[in-house]
Design an enzyme around this catalytic site. Structure first.
Site, PDB file in Angstrom:
ATOM      1  CE  LYS A  71      19.789  -8.650  -2.037  1.00  0.00           C
ATOM      2  NZ  LYS A  71      20.278  -9.492  -3.107  1.00  0.00           N
ATOM      3  CB  THR A  73      24.189 -15.119   4.106  1.00  0.00           C
ATOM      4  OG1 THR A  73      23.714 -16.213   3.315  1.00  0.00           O
ATOM      5  CG2 THR A  73      25.065 -15.647   5.222  1.00  0.00           C
ATOM      6  NE  ARG A  94      13.360 -10.457  -1.966  1.00  0.00           N
ATOM      7  CZ  ARG A  94      14.102 -10.650  -3.048  1.00  0.00           C
ATOM      8  NH1 ARG A  94      13.552 -10.573  -4.245  1.00  0.00           N
ATOM      9  NH2 ARG A  94      15.383 -10.896  -2.954  1.00  0.00           N
ATOM     10  CE  LYS A 105      18.819 -15.619  -5.620  1.00  0.00           C
ATOM     11  NZ  LYS A 105      18.347 -15.931  -4.277  1.00  0.00           N
ATOM     12  CB  ALA A 273      14.701  -7.198  -7.405  1.00  0.00           C
ATOM     13  CG  PHE A 301      18.584  -9.269  -8.524  1.00  0.00           C
ATOM     14  CD1 PHE A 301      19.308 -10.452  -8.480  1.00  0.00           C
ATOM     15  CD2 PHE A 301      17.294  -9.309  -9.025  1.00  0.00           C
ATOM     16  CE1 PHE A 301      18.774 -11.641  -8.944  1.00  0.00           C
ATOM     17  CE2 PHE A 301      16.741 -10.496  -9.492  1.00  0.00           C
ATOM     18  CZ  PHE A 301      17.484 -11.659  -9.454  1.00  0.00           C
ATOM     19  CG  PHE A 382      34.401 -16.092   0.003  1.00  0.00           C
ATOM     20  CD1 PHE A 382      33.986 -17.327  -0.493  1.00  0.00           C
ATOM     21  CD2 PHE A 382      33.498 -15.039  -0.033  1.00  0.00           C
ATOM     22  CE1 PHE A 382      32.718 -17.497  -1.009  1.00  0.00           C
ATOM     23  CE2 PHE A 382      32.228 -15.202  -0.546  1.00  0.00           C
ATOM     24  CZ  PHE A 382      31.831 -16.442  -1.033  1.00  0.00           C
ATOM     25  CD1 TRP A 410      27.362 -19.155   4.342  1.00  0.00           C
ATOM     26  CD2 TRP A 410      29.186 -20.132   5.174  1.00  0.00           C
ATOM     27  NE1 TRP A 410      27.353 -20.465   3.919  1.00  0.00           N
ATOM     28  CE2 TRP A 410      28.463 -21.087   4.412  1.00  0.00           C
ATOM     29  CE3 TRP A 410      30.369 -20.533   5.796  1.00  0.00           C
ATOM     30  CZ2 TRP A 410      28.899 -22.405   4.264  1.00  0.00           C
ATOM     31  CZ3 TRP A 410      30.794 -21.842   5.653  1.00  0.00           C
ATOM     32  CH2 TRP A 410      30.062 -22.769   4.887  1.00  0.00           C
TER      33      TRP A 410
END
Length: 556
Positions: A71, A73, A94, A105, A273, A301, A382, A410
């Site tokens: 998210k 990224t 954030r 994470k 969140a 999230f 991907f 990415w």
């Protein structure tokens, strides 16, 4: 193919000096407070700039999985993509919490060629905001316990204290403790505990405040406990709000950094969140809208948590209304929701993908149906994704009238976000009006029930007796008209993390309620949700190191 790590890519970056970036954005040097060469705070008077506000775009996602969604990224890459197609854009994110950085994470500065830099600084201490927030909360705790020790003139019942100390680290050992042991001079013995800084009400207050005066008023309203007669005792009653605000005066100023492609980025505030409202600060969002015709922000999230709170709490409080919403998904994550094993995520499996797609479609319907906003699905691609799998996602989304765009940020940075940027620009031209999931004049139970039914697709909410009693008490005390902040697992629409996909036929059990009178919402705790996470068996901290030249490795 061998890919460079996020930190290797960040080390190769050549960011603009922050003074030069600010000048390009039209930020007068008088508003800039530098923290080294690559980051700065922007003073609040900058908000008086008369330029018009840019359109606000929210990035949210499907229900998180171990496969990852990307998210942040996508948020960064979309902003870079908007600039690539000739639009003026800015990012509002954030700040990462040290708990997840050293836990499981990792960091939260984006990834690959869609990052904000300096990523090491952003992930580790940054400008010290979280330390100030923790210090302010712990000051209040110290003042509270000292008041009881020095005679307890307010008549505070130690058994009713709800204020916890905080530390920005995953430390399960501190969840439940006994403090004040060792004799009369060491305080009043009582049960106590810590929560992670990002779950603290001080964090929420900072993120929702609009001025120092507003912050002081919010801090004053925070409830620390109750008297023997059941009357709330606040930070204002303890005369602590002024000193807390003094600790937070610099932390309130948004932090300016940049993406790898020199897109301006505000990184400020970091509430979780699943246990808080999960959005960056109102001030950072407002500043970002002064710097770009399009401002891309994110909420934590999935859309059931971060996006719902973004709309029902932040937008309602700050008068914001997004022009478009992006829902991020990956083929791998959807196959996980469809029951595919981790070993098979890289194999074409249309059946598993189709079983997992209802999770994505439910999040999309939440955005469009509940909140009334236009939406695009961003498929974070991907290398193992097949054309047939991508076509299936597009087919199902277009059946709902929702466009789909591939996100390859990415690997390609802004270039890989240009298709998504084009779709977002189209959406921003569509007329829309933000709706809320509930009205503030509904009862506490009705508001919780509305979220559970409309957003989670539950049969409803079940409040345990303790929560029912608390709802009655909070209503009696005058807090019944506050919005609801659901504390729920991020891994399921339900309150059971073992129910992925799009579960049906369940209820959500609310164990207890807590009013955050300063932040301006009521927290409803469901399931086994905790406000102090623990470290995993193999913490990410084990792989982080720094050499004698100060070069950090192991961050991701």
């Amino acid at each position: 193919m061998t890919y460079k790590t996020d930190i290797e890519i960040a080390h190769e970056a050549r960011p603009l000096p922050i003074r030069e970036l600010a000048a390009r954005c039209g930020i007068n040097e008088k508003y800039l407070e530098q923290y080294g060469q690559n980051k700065a705070k922007v003073a609040l008077p900058f908000l008086r700039d008369p330029r018009p506000d840019g359109k606000l775009i929210l990035v949210t996602a499907i229900t998180p999985t171990p496969a990852g969604e990307g998210k942040t990224t996508t948020t960064v890459g979309l902003a870079d993509g908007l600039r690539r197609i000739g639009k003026s854009a800015c990012v509002a994110l954030r700040e990462p919490s040290l708990g997840p950085v050293f836990g499981v994470k990792g960091g939260a500065a984006g990834g690959g060629y869609a990052q904000v830099v300096p990523m090491e600084d952003i992930n580790l201490h940054f400008t010290g905001d979280f330390h100030a927030i923790g210090a302010a909360g712990n000051l209040l705790a110290a003042v509270l316990d000292n008041h009881i020790q020095q005679g307890n003139a307010l008549g505070i019942d130690p058994k009713t204290i709800v204020w916890k100390r905080s530390v920005d680290m995953n430390d399960r050992q501190l969840r439940s403790i006994v403090s004040g042991l060792g004799g009369e001079k060491n305080g009043c013995p009582r049960e106590d505990g810590f929560e992670i800084t990002v779950a603290s009400e001080v964090m929420a207050v900072l993120c929702l405040s609009t001025t120092i005066a507003d912050m002081k008023q919010r801090l004053s309203r925070m409830i620390v406990g109750y008297t023997y007669g059941g009357v709330p005792v606040t930070a204002g009653d303890l005369k602590a709000a002024g000193a807390m605000a003094a600790l937070l005066k610099d932390a309130l100023k948004p932090n300016l950094v940049q993406t790898l492609e020199h897109t301006p980025a505000f990184v400020h505030g970091g509430p979780f969140a699943n246990i808080a409202h999960g959005c960056n600060s109102v001030l950072a969002t407002r500043m970002a809208r002064k710097l770009g015709d399009y401002v891309v922000t994110e909420a934590g999230f999935g859309a059931d948590l971060g996006a719902e709170k973004f709309f029902d709490i932040k937008c309602r409080a700050a008068g914001l209304s997004p022009s478009a919403v992006v829902v991020v998904a990956t083929v791998r994550a959807l196959k996980h929701h469809g029951g595919a094993r981790k070993a098979d995520w890289g194999l074409e499996d249309l059946a598993a993908l189709e079983r997992g797609l209802p999770n994505l479609l439910r999040h999309v319907e939440t955005v469009t149906g509940v909140f009334g906003l236009p939406c695009v699905v961003a498929v974070n691609r991907f290398p193992t994704d097949t054309e047939a799998e991508l076509a299936l996602i597009e087919e199902k989304c277009r059946a709902l009238g929702v466009p789909v765009a591939l996100s390859e940020v990415w690997e390609k940075g802004g270039e890989g976000g240009m298709a998504l940027a084009g779709e977002v620009v189209k959406l921003c031209e569509q007329p829309s009006t933000l709706r809320f999931a509930y009205a503030l004049d509904q009862s506490i139970e009705e508001k919780i029930d509305a979220i559970c039914k409309k957003v989670y697709h539950a049969d409803g909410a079940v409040l345990l007796p303790a929560a029912k009693t608390q709802a009655e008490k909070l209503t009696e005390l005058g807090f019944g008209a506050l919005p609801i902040c659901m504390a729920k697992t991020q891994y399921s629409f339900s309150d059971d993390p073992k129910k992925p996909g799009a579960p049906e036929g369940f209820t959500v059990t609310v164990r207890r309620l807590k009013v955050c009178a300063g932040a301006g919402f009521i927290v409803a705790y469901t399931g086994d949700i905790l406000t102090m996470p623990g470290l995993p068996k193999v913490p990410a901290a084990e792989n982080i190191d720094v050499d004698e030249n100060g070069v950090i490795t192991g961050l991701f």
